[in-house]
Design a protein around this motif. Structure first.
Motif, PDB file in Angstrom:
ATOM      1  N   TYR B  29      -2.995   7.314  -8.508  1.00 58.26           N
ATOM      2  CA  TYR B  29      -2.774   5.895  -8.056  1.00 58.26           C
ATOM      3  C   TYR B  29      -3.755   5.035  -8.479  1.00 58.26           C
ATOM      4  O   TYR B  29      -4.938   5.398  -8.485  1.00 58.26           O
ATOM      5  CB  TYR B  29      -2.280   6.006  -6.824  1.00 58.26           C
ATOM      6  CG  TYR B  29      -0.969   6.836  -6.578  1.00 58.26           C
ATOM      7  CD1 TYR B  29       0.130   6.443  -6.982  1.00 58.26           C
ATOM      8  CD2 TYR B  29      -1.145   8.005  -5.784  1.00 58.26           C
ATOM      9  CE1 TYR B  29       1.475   7.494  -6.738  1.00 58.26           C
ATOM     10  CE2 TYR B  29       0.109   8.911  -5.534  1.00 58.26           C
ATOM     11  CZ  TYR B  29       1.103   8.606  -5.851  1.00 58.26           C
ATOM     12  OH  TYR B  29       2.268   9.280  -5.759  1.00 58.26           O
ATOM     13  N   CYS B  30      -3.424   3.899  -8.438  1.00 55.87           N
ATOM     14  CA  CYS B  30      -4.220   2.789  -8.959  1.00 55.87           C
ATOM     15  C   CYS B  30      -5.042   2.384  -7.501  1.00 55.87           C
ATOM     16  O   CYS B  30      -4.514   2.743  -6.635  1.00 55.87           O
ATOM     17  CB  CYS B  30      -3.535   1.387  -9.271  1.00 55.87           C
ATOM     18  SG  CYS B  30      -2.380   1.460 -10.553  1.00 55.87           S
ATOM     19  N   CYS B  33      -3.513   1.057  -4.021  1.00 52.76           N
ATOM     20  CA  CYS B  33      -2.331   1.348  -3.965  1.00 52.76           C
ATOM     21  C   CYS B  33      -1.885   2.043  -2.710  1.00 52.76           C
ATOM     22  O   CYS B  33      -2.354   2.795  -2.069  1.00 52.76           O
ATOM     23  CB  CYS B  33      -1.773   2.465  -5.236  1.00 52.76           C
ATOM     24  SG  CYS B  33       0.055   2.888  -5.089  1.00 52.76           S
ATOM     25  N   HIS B  35       0.732   4.116  -2.054  1.00 48.66           N
ATOM     26  CA  HIS B  35       0.945   5.669  -2.111  1.00 48.66           C
ATOM     27  C   HIS B  35       0.038   6.635  -1.385  1.00 48.66           C
ATOM     28  O   HIS B  35       0.594   7.377  -0.780  1.00 48.66           O
ATOM     29  CB  HIS B  35       1.393   5.997  -3.705  1.00 48.66           C
ATOM     30  CG  HIS B  35       2.572   5.670  -4.019  1.00 48.66           C
ATOM     31  ND1 HIS B  35       3.952   5.845  -3.543  1.00 48.66           N
ATOM     32  CD2 HIS B  35       3.087   4.704  -5.185  1.00 48.66           C
ATOM     33  CE1 HIS B  35       4.768   5.297  -4.062  1.00 48.66           C
ATOM     34  NE2 HIS B  35       4.315   4.534  -5.142  1.00 48.66           N
ATOM     35  N   CYS B  63       6.144   5.703  -9.804  1.00 43.27           N
ATOM     36  CA  CYS B  63       4.603   5.943  -9.607  1.00 43.27           C
ATOM     37  C   CYS B  63       4.355   7.207  -9.065  1.00 43.27           C
ATOM     38  O   CYS B  63       3.549   8.166  -9.228  1.00 43.27           O
ATOM     39  CB  CYS B  63       3.936   5.019  -8.858  1.00 43.27           C
ATOM     40  SG  CYS B  63       3.638   3.641  -9.996  1.00 43.27           S
ATOM     41  N   ASN B 133       7.665  -1.599  -2.662  1.00 40.36           N
ATOM     42  CA  ASN B 133       6.581  -2.644  -3.033  1.00 40.36           C
ATOM     43  C   ASN B 133       7.160  -3.717  -3.783  1.00 40.36           C
ATOM     44  O   ASN B 133       6.375  -4.206  -4.637  1.00 40.36           O
ATOM     45  CB  ASN B 133       5.277  -1.889  -3.862  1.00 40.36           C
ATOM     46  CG  ASN B 133       6.085  -1.105  -4.748  1.00 40.36           C
ATOM     47  OD1 ASN B 133       6.993  -1.135  -5.654  1.00 40.36           O
ATOM     48  ND2 ASN B 133       5.138   0.069  -5.317  1.00 40.36           N
ATOM     49  N   GLY B 137       6.639  -0.206 -10.569  1.00 37.85           N
ATOM     50  CA  GLY B 137       5.146  -0.031 -10.856  1.00 37.85           C
ATOM     51  C   GLY B 137       5.023   0.546 -12.206  1.00 37.85           C
ATOM     52  O   GLY B 137       4.427   0.083 -13.307  1.00 37.85           O
ATOM     53  N   MET B 223       1.473  -1.556  -0.922  1.00 39.52           N
ATOM     54  CA  MET B 223       0.776  -2.306  -1.946  1.00 39.52           C
ATOM     55  C   MET B 223       1.117  -1.917  -3.123  1.00 39.52           C
ATOM     56  O   MET B 223       0.893  -0.693  -3.391  1.00 39.52           O
ATOM     57  CB  MET B 223      -0.703  -2.214  -1.604  1.00 39.52           C
ATOM     58  CG  MET B 223      -1.245  -2.857  -0.090  1.00 39.52           C
ATOM     59  SD  MET B 223      -0.601  -1.564   1.133  1.00 39.52           S
ATOM     60  CE  MET B 223      -2.317  -0.415   0.997  1.00 39.52           C
ATOM     61  N   CYS B 224       1.139  -2.794  -4.197  1.00 38.29           N
ATOM     62  CA  CYS B 224       1.230  -2.593  -5.437  1.00 38.29           C
ATOM     63  C   CYS B 224       0.144  -3.471  -6.246  1.00 38.29           C
ATOM     64  O   CYS B 224       0.857  -4.486  -6.786  1.00 38.29           O
ATOM     65  CB  CYS B 224       2.439  -2.609  -6.352  1.00 38.29           C
ATOM     66  SG  CYS B 224       2.430  -2.065  -7.951  1.00 38.29           S
ATOM     67  N   PRO B 225      -1.096  -3.571  -5.970  1.00 31.85           N
ATOM     68  CA  PRO B 225      -1.890  -4.550  -6.784  1.00 31.85           C
ATOM     69  C   PRO B 225      -1.645  -4.663  -8.153  1.00 31.85           C
ATOM     70  O   PRO B 225      -1.594  -5.732  -8.810  1.00 31.85           O
ATOM     71  CB  PRO B 225      -3.177  -3.906  -6.179  1.00 31.85           C
ATOM     72  CG  PRO B 225      -3.230  -2.996  -5.601  1.00 31.85           C
ATOM     73  CD  PRO B 225      -1.617  -2.415  -5.251  1.00 31.85           C
ATOM     74  N   SER B 226      -1.390  -3.527  -8.852  1.00 34.29           N
ATOM     75  CA  SER B 226      -1.247  -3.490 -10.245  1.00 34.29           C
ATOM     76  C   SER B 226       0.046  -4.425 -10.756  1.00 34.29           C
ATOM     77  O   SER B 226      -0.155  -5.126 -11.585  1.00 34.29           O
ATOM     78  CB  SER B 226      -1.333  -2.329 -10.958  1.00 34.29           C
ATOM     79  OG  SER B 226      -2.249  -1.474 -10.649  1.00 34.29           O
ATOM     80  N   GLY B 227       0.993  -4.036 -10.211  1.00 31.70           N
ATOM     81  CA  GLY B 227       2.300  -4.884 -10.290  1.00 31.70           C
ATOM     82  C   GLY B 227       2.375  -6.307  -9.761  1.00 31.70           C
ATOM     83  O   GLY B 227       2.837  -7.161 -10.522  1.00 31.70           O
TER      84      GLY B 227
HETATM   85  S1  SF4 Z   1       1.572   0.595 -10.406  1.00 27.77           S
HETATM   86 FE1  SF4 Z   1       1.560  -0.148  -8.329  1.00 27.77          FE
HETATM   87  S2  SF4 Z   1       2.815   1.610  -7.349  1.00 27.77           S
HETATM   88 FE2  SF4 Z   1       2.021   2.161  -9.269  1.00 27.77          FE
HETATM   89  S3  SF4 Z   1       0.486   3.349  -8.637  1.00 27.77           S
HETATM   90 FE3  SF4 Z   1      -0.248   1.334  -9.397  1.00 27.77          FE
HETATM   91  S4  SF4 Z   1      -0.393   0.337  -7.406  1.00 27.77           S
HETATM   92 FE4  SF4 Z   1       0.653   2.285  -7.194  1.00 27.77          FE
END
Ligand code: SF4
Lengths: 352, 474
Positions: B29-30, B33, B35, B63, B133, B137, B223-227
């Motif tokens: 995971y990022c 995240c 998860h 994800c 989230n 993602g 949280m999904c910081p990347s998304g």
């Molecule tokens: S994209 Fe978002 S939900 Fe998926 S692993 Fe990265 S942070 Fe987590």
């Protein structure tokens, strides 16, 4: 055990239970609903599971869960429902989940009607869902075979860890015939499945999965599946032949059509026409070795089916006879009569 | 001095051996995240409840598709959205296992909307952890069914617009409206206090399954910081400012204390019981082969036609069944297609000493016509020297062919006047048929009654009808 005059659809249910099927998941659709009804009646009596799912999509995924958890499981449907199941069937192949899918074919495309057709042939024998794969496809032509091939289907499915389709039709499903049922397969003789997710200490490392992110790994996985299909092709073809030894015209058909063809052979023989019947019982793997052998000896081949010539295409690709390969088809829910087929036979044989 | 020991919960593998990455210790995971945190809470609960051996984990598409990298238990990976159906299949097959369906918002609320709704409504004894989230993602930040109004994603570049895409789906609210679920709670990961509640909710949901009480569901705002394209720290704020106002946390349903543990029943494998349950324990007497009066009746093809409701199908069935009892092969098929229209019904019965080829009857040796249209339609098909039986109560215009045997009686009238029951017209005709042909032993027909006439009090009058039918011939 007792002989019973029974509909093919009900024979499937009893046979599945005798073979040890523990779960049935399905969604009603004519002309396959009797299988769901029979399952609803009999499975709970033995503390087995009958569950009417919310859709065929859900049904097939329940099969995936159930087959993955190591029990014998099945569903039944007809064209439109089988189309919805293709996603789950592809997943079951990819993850190597055994399960039995009965297709009591009706007429299509679209909503079509509820009368018998054989136009889901391509969908069944060519895979039907996404990806490179085959399905074992068994084609019964009697109530007795609805029983026997249900059992055989569950066995093959476990043996090769792959879904099996019992490709029947509205006629064979609705027809009543005497069936001799075998004894139930005892629990101790049910196949062991250490690979399944039983929810036990021993199977904690079991995984049902079809993801291979690395293309090379994915290719390996597909190749492994393909070598399994090759083995099936080598070992599991089934067919029936009737009066083929000296046949000048070989009739080819499966399911209900093959019953009509058998009568055509009987009448033709009486009229001095040397006709024979070749009936594939496994539509995949197709018994092409024997067909090719027989084809070489015969003058003409006539493929009869209730579709637009799907079986005909396959026969034509494989077989080579002396004169010609012909096709006779009816669609829309019409079962061809022996009279009309005989006329075609006579025309081919130059007898009018 | 006390030392804080950081170790992985036992619910996780020591080494993430299935992860193809060379690093077998950290997750895929990022950074930041949610998860990972949810995973940790679940792994801790699996360890504390000591249920790892029994657990089967169903991973979704999204994800968290790689749940099987981490959890030390059995695994099934499901098609997009189908995890609740797969979980149903597992749980129903192995009711003693603990089945966890772990899903994201696209998976659960969009493509799998139907599967989750129905699994919840059936009250499946599974636990669903729903990580919300508000974005897709894994596939790179597309709009989810839980994407907020105005939220920009790659497929809602101008912000989600209620007029185009509708409002975000509130799954906890929806599922809590159903009768069956035991427990539905929404929690959040944005601060310590809320995380503690999340941890508790996860434990409670599993506890419910351990007690086999039914369906439990925990929605986790995560949280999904990347998304979202924010820093891990800002992601916490993002939840608070964007998700929380629209998705209020709290217990939406909890009937844990009212629900009873569901008993698990063992499958029956006993041979005798199976045979009995399948109605395959019927003892069949064997009857002598009958000696038909004409050769044509040795292996006849029979067509029976009339209006629906005249007992046509049953007449054929009794004929086929009793033929089987006398050691013959028999087929029975109700008619299809255009023949069925106009309220007419017909069935085909073929009787042979050996294997029957074609069960369809195009040229009947015996035609039983119970109404005028049936006679008109099928008369010409009857084979030479064949037999036509008509009920003159309804068939007023008689048979025109001269090359067939005809037997005509007002069967329905006779049944009405002499047997006081028009419902037995069909068996009266069957009696006449065997009287005429000598095809079948009447005792075999009486035996067939046992199987096909479910109302015991009707058997006697049907027997009388058979005798009466036979007597009509003499
Ligand atoms: S994209 Fe978002 S939900 Fe998926 S692993 Fe990265 S942070 Fe987590």
């Amino acid at each position: 055990m007792a002989k019973e005059l029974i509909k093919g659809n009900y024979a499937v249910v009893k046979a599945a239970i005798l073979a040890g099927a523990e779960t049935y998941f399905g969604y009603p659709i004519t002309p396959a609903s009797e299988i769901a009804e029979g399952a609803a009646l009999y499975f709970p009596k033995l503390n087995r599971v009958f569950l009417q799912a919310e859709s065929e999509v859900a049904s097939i995924n329940m099969l995936y869960g159930s087959g993955g958890a190591g029990v014998r499981t099945m569903t039944a449907s007809s064209g439109p429902g089988i189309s919805l199941m293709q996603e789950g069937i592809s997943y079951a192949v990819g993850s190597e989940v055994p399960c039995l899918i009965v297709n009591v074919q009706r007429a299509g495309p679209g909503l079509g009607n509820i009368a018998p057709e054989q136009a889901d042939y391509n969908q069944s024998v060519k895979g039907g869902g996404h990806g490179s794969y085959k399905l074992i496809v068994l084609a019964p032509n009697s109530a007795q075979e609805m029983c026997d091939l249900t059992i055989k289907g569950l066995e093959l499915s476990d043996k090769y860890r792959t879904p099996v389709v019992l490709l029947s039709d509205a006629f064979i499903g609705q027809m009543m015939e005497p069936v001799d049922f075998p004894d139930p397969l005892p629990q101790k003789d049910q196949p062991k499945k250490p690979w399944a997710t039983h929810g036990t200490k021993e199977t904690m490392r079991s995984i049902i999965n079809s993801i291979y992110l690395e293309p090379l790994e994915m290719e390996d996985h597909i190749n492994r599946l393909l070598s399994k299909f090759k083995k099936i092709q080598e070992n599991e073809t089934m067919h029936e032949e009737y009066m083929v030894q000296d046949a000048e015209i070989l009739l080819v058909g499966y399911g209900i059509t093959s019953r009509v063809l058998m009568e055509v052979v009987e009448i033709a023989r009486k009229e001095g026409i040397k006709a024979g019947l070749f009936r594939p019982i496994t539509l995949w793997p197709f018994p092409n070795k024997r067909l090719v052998e027989l084809a070489e000896k015969t003058r003409d081949i006539l493929v009869v089916e209730m579709s637009d010539g799907q079986l005909f295409e396959d026969v034509k690709l494989q077989a080579n006879c002396k004169k010609g390969i012909h096709s006779y088809t009816r669609m829309g829910g019409i079962v061809p009569t022996s009279t009309e087929i005989l006329q075609k036979v006579k025309k081919i044989m130059g007898r009018n | 001095m006390m030392q804080k020991v950081y170790r992985k919960p036992k619910g996780f593998y020591d080494d993430f051996f299935r992860n193809p990455s060379p690093d077998k210790k950290t997750t895929h995971y990022c950074p930041g995240c949610g998860h990972g945190i949810v995973h940790k809470y679940i792994a801790e609960a699996i360890e504390d409840f000591n249920i790892g051996e029994k657990t089967v984990w169903v991973s979704p598409v999204g994800c968290s598709v790689f749940g099987y990298y981490y959890f030390d238990c059995g695994h099934q990976q499901a098609a997009h959205g189908r995890a609740p159906a797969v979980a149903t299949g597992i749980k129903r097959s192995k009711p003693e296992s603990i089945v966890i369906s772990y899903q994201g918002d696209g998976d659960l609320a969009a493509i799998g909307g139907n599967e989750i709704l129905h699994a919840a409504n059936r009250g499946e004894s599974i636990t669903v952890f729903f990580v919300n989230n508000s974005i897709y993602g894994m596939t790179g930040g597309q709009m989810a069914p839980t994407t907020l109004i105005g939220q920009k994603t790659t497929t809602s570049p101008y912000g989600r617009n209620a007029f185009n895409e509708g409002h975000p789906l509130k799954m906890s609210e929806i599922l809590s409206q159903l009768e069956s679920p035991v427990y539905v709670e929404r929690v959040s990961l944005h601060d310590t206090a809320h995380r503690n509640k999340a941890r508790q909710a996860i434990r409670k949901a599993l506890q419910i399954q351990i007690e086999n009480k039914g369906f439990s569901f925990v929605e986790i705002l995560s949280m999904c910081p990347s998304g979202w394209k924010v820093s891990p720290v800002d992601a916490l704020k993002w939840i608070k400012e964007n998700q929380l106002p629209y998705f209020p946390v709290g217990v939406y349903k909890d009937v844990y204390s009212e629900r009873k543990t569901k008993e698990i029943t063992k499958r029956v494998w006993d041979k005798e019981k199976i045979v009995q349950a399948l109605d395959l324990d019927r003892r069949i007497e064997s009857y002598p082969r009958s000696k038909p009066k004409k050769e044509i009746f040795e292996e006849p093809k029979v067509k029976i036609a009339g209006f629906g409701g005249q007992g046509i199908l049953m007449l054929g069935l009794l004929l086929a069944e009793s033929a089987m009892l006398t050691g013959k092969e028999a087929t029975w098929i109700p008619s299809y297609g255009p023949e069925m229209r106009g309220g007419t019904a017909n069935c085909h019965v073929v009787i042979k000493n050996g294997k029957i080829s074609n069960p369809s009857v195009d040229k009947p040796d015996i035609l039983i016509a119970m109404n005028q249209p049936s006679l008109e339609r099928f008369e010409k098909e009857v084979s030479d020297q064949g037999l036509i039986i008509i009920d003159t109560t309804l068939v007023k215009k008689g048979v025109s062919r001269k090359d067939v045997q005809v037997f005509a009686q007002p069967f329905a009238d006779i049944a009405d006047k002499e047997l006081k029951n028009t419902k037995v017209t069909n068996t009266l005709i069957l009696g006449a048929l065997i009287g005429l042909t000598g095809m079948i032993d009447k005792k075999a027909i009486f035996d067939a009654f046992k199987k096909h006439i479910t109302r015991e009090n009707l058997i006697e009058v049907n027997k009388k009808a058979i005798d009466k039918g036979i007597s009509l011939v003499k």
